[in-house]
Motif scaffolding. Structure first.
Motif, PDB file in Angstrom:
ATOM      1  N   ALA A 195      10.570 -28.170 -24.039  1.00 24.42           N
ATOM      2  CA  ALA A 195       9.482 -29.077 -24.408  1.00 24.42           C
ATOM      3  C   ALA A 195       8.988 -28.800 -25.820  1.00 24.42           C
ATOM      4  CB  ALA A 195       8.331 -28.958 -23.404  1.00 24.42           C
ATOM      5  N   SER A 236       8.528 -31.262 -29.248  1.00 24.72           N
ATOM      6  CA  SER A 236       7.125 -31.615 -29.492  1.00 24.72           C
ATOM      7  C   SER A 236       6.517 -30.756 -30.598  1.00 24.72           C
ATOM      8  CB  SER A 236       6.319 -31.478 -28.193  1.00 24.72           C
ATOM      9  OG  SER A 236       6.392 -30.155 -27.677  1.00 24.72           O
ATOM     10  N   GLY A 250       6.585 -32.307 -20.357  1.00 26.77           N
ATOM     11  CA  GLY A 250       6.962 -32.730 -21.706  1.00 26.77           C
ATOM     12  C   GLY A 250       5.957 -33.691 -22.309  1.00 26.77           C
TER      13      GLY A 250
END
Length: 407
Positions: free
Chosen positions: A217, A221, A265
């Motif tokens: 994740a 991100s 996520g």
């Protein structure tokens, strides 16, 4: 919105079962704002963490890494201070970070190895440990299941807004919750930044599987945002899973894993975008989507290069549809690019097709760029891989803030 999860309005870092938080003013900042926070789980929680890639890693990162390793992948509490990074402070800094861990463990009557430490603020100044010690002594009384906002305030530095989110994921055994809180506004660049992120969940998941999910994740991100191209000494994202939602253990082979991973996520991406949007002096969020790349690594590198370009950022601030700056950034990213096949869009405005300029409504494009969100789409037409990066515009205010950061 993904149908496998829903955002819970008003949800905070303490919404998942078993978590409490708190914050207070210990005097580490000149303002009266909270500057010492605590995140606590009523049971030892499966833990995972990712850390800055800066060679100069602050003392709290070392202590947290040691705790997770010594505690067999478990944490029960995180103590966080803002206003002082406790970075580049030598042996004394490490001793102070370990003292913070010890004091917190004593205050909560838990093992030291179940406590993580995080700090953010000015680099190179010793922690005022007398103030820290008094503050930690008051943290147990500040703990509450409804004090997620107090925790968010305690971790902020130049942030203008709190950053938090909670989602509920429906599984075959019932709902599980995933929540996050983060801080970050400046010294933000891919490969972590001057940001702290905390993610809680009541799902039952092992530390190893949580680590894999957090790393995945993060790559999509937190490692895809930039404000100013500077990677900090203190960046850390920690995830904790209490397991108190009940049900069977979630793992990558479980039928509910994808829904859980999607929700996780989404929380990470939301927090990352919130950091980019709140960049120091920023007036708009800039999103760069790269498609048609030969592989995902190339797409990510190009997207990060474009969103991190000072010239592109300045053009966004000035609402100047100068696509030449975008193409120049694409070309210097060090990735495979065919200089004859590139398309560029500013929102809905196609400005380059097949690497050739096309007529577009310049005044209308300028109006689009004056908005609070700008999307730049680059299609390389070389493959099927894609990636998205987020950043912000570069303004006069950014210089003013950082020219007087210590004052």
């Amino acid at each position: 919105m993904n149908s496998s999860f829903v955002v819970l309005p008003g949800g905070t870092i303490t919404t998942p079962k078993g978590f409490q938080a708190g914050g207070l003013h210990a005097g580490l900042k000149k303002t009266e704002r909270r500057d010492l926070g605590i995140l606590y789980c009523e049971v030892p929680a499966a833990a995972a963490a990712v850390y800055t890639l800066n060679v100069f890693q602050a003392a709290p990162l070392k202590v947290t890494r040691d705790s997770i390793a010594a505690g067999a992948g478990k944490l029960q509490a995180l103590v966080v201070n803002s206003g002082n990074a406790n970075a580049c402070t030598g042996e004394q800094g490490e001793a102070d970070a370990r003292a913070m861990r010890h004091l917190t463990a004593d205050a909560l009557s838990i093992a030291e190895t179940l406590v993580g430490v995080a700090s953010t603020g000015v680099i190179g100044e010793p922690l005022p440990m007398a103030k820290v010690e008094r503050g930690i002594a008051g943290l147990p009384a500040a703990l509450a299941a409804n004090s997620g906002d107090d925790f968010c305030e305690a971790i902020m530095t130049t942030d203008l807004v709190q950053k938090s989110l909670c989602v509920r994921v429906e599984t075959s055994a019932g709902p599980v919750h995933i929540a996050g809180a983060a801080k970050g506004s400046g010294m933000i660049h891919p490969n972590m930044a001057t940001m702290l992120g905390f993610i809680t969940t009541d799902a039952l998941v092992t530390s190893a599987d949580l680590q894999g999910l957090l790393s995945e994740a993060t790559d999509a991100s937190f490692n895809m945002i930039t404000v100013d191209g500077d990677t900090s000494t203190n960046d850390m994202v920690v995830a904790m899973a209490s397991g108190l939602a009940g049900g069977s253990e979630l793992h990558p082979g479980h039928p509910d894993w994808k829904a859980f991973a999607d929700g996780f996520g989404y929380v990470a991406e939301y927090l990352a975008k919130a950091i980019a949007r709140d960049g120091e002096g920023a007036t708009k969020l800039v999103e760069v989507h790269v498609a048609g790349a030969v592989n995902e690594a190339a797409a990510r590198a190009i997207a990060k290069t474009v969103v991190g370009s000072s010239l592109v950022k300045s053009a966004c601030y000035g609402a100047d549809a100068n696509w030449g700056r975008i193409v120049a950034a694409v070309g210097r990213a060090g990735q495979p690019v065919n200089p004859d096949t590139v398309d560029v869009r500013l929102g809905d405005f196609l400005v380059l097709e097949g690497s050739r300029p096309v007529p577009f409504d310049d005044p209308a494009a300028t109006e689009y760029l004056k908005g609070t969100e700008v999307q730049i789409v680059v299609n390389l037409h070389m493959g099927t891989a894609s990636a998205t990066a987020w950043g912000c515009d570069l303004t006069y205010e950014y210089v003013r803030i950082n020219a007087a950061y210590r004052t």
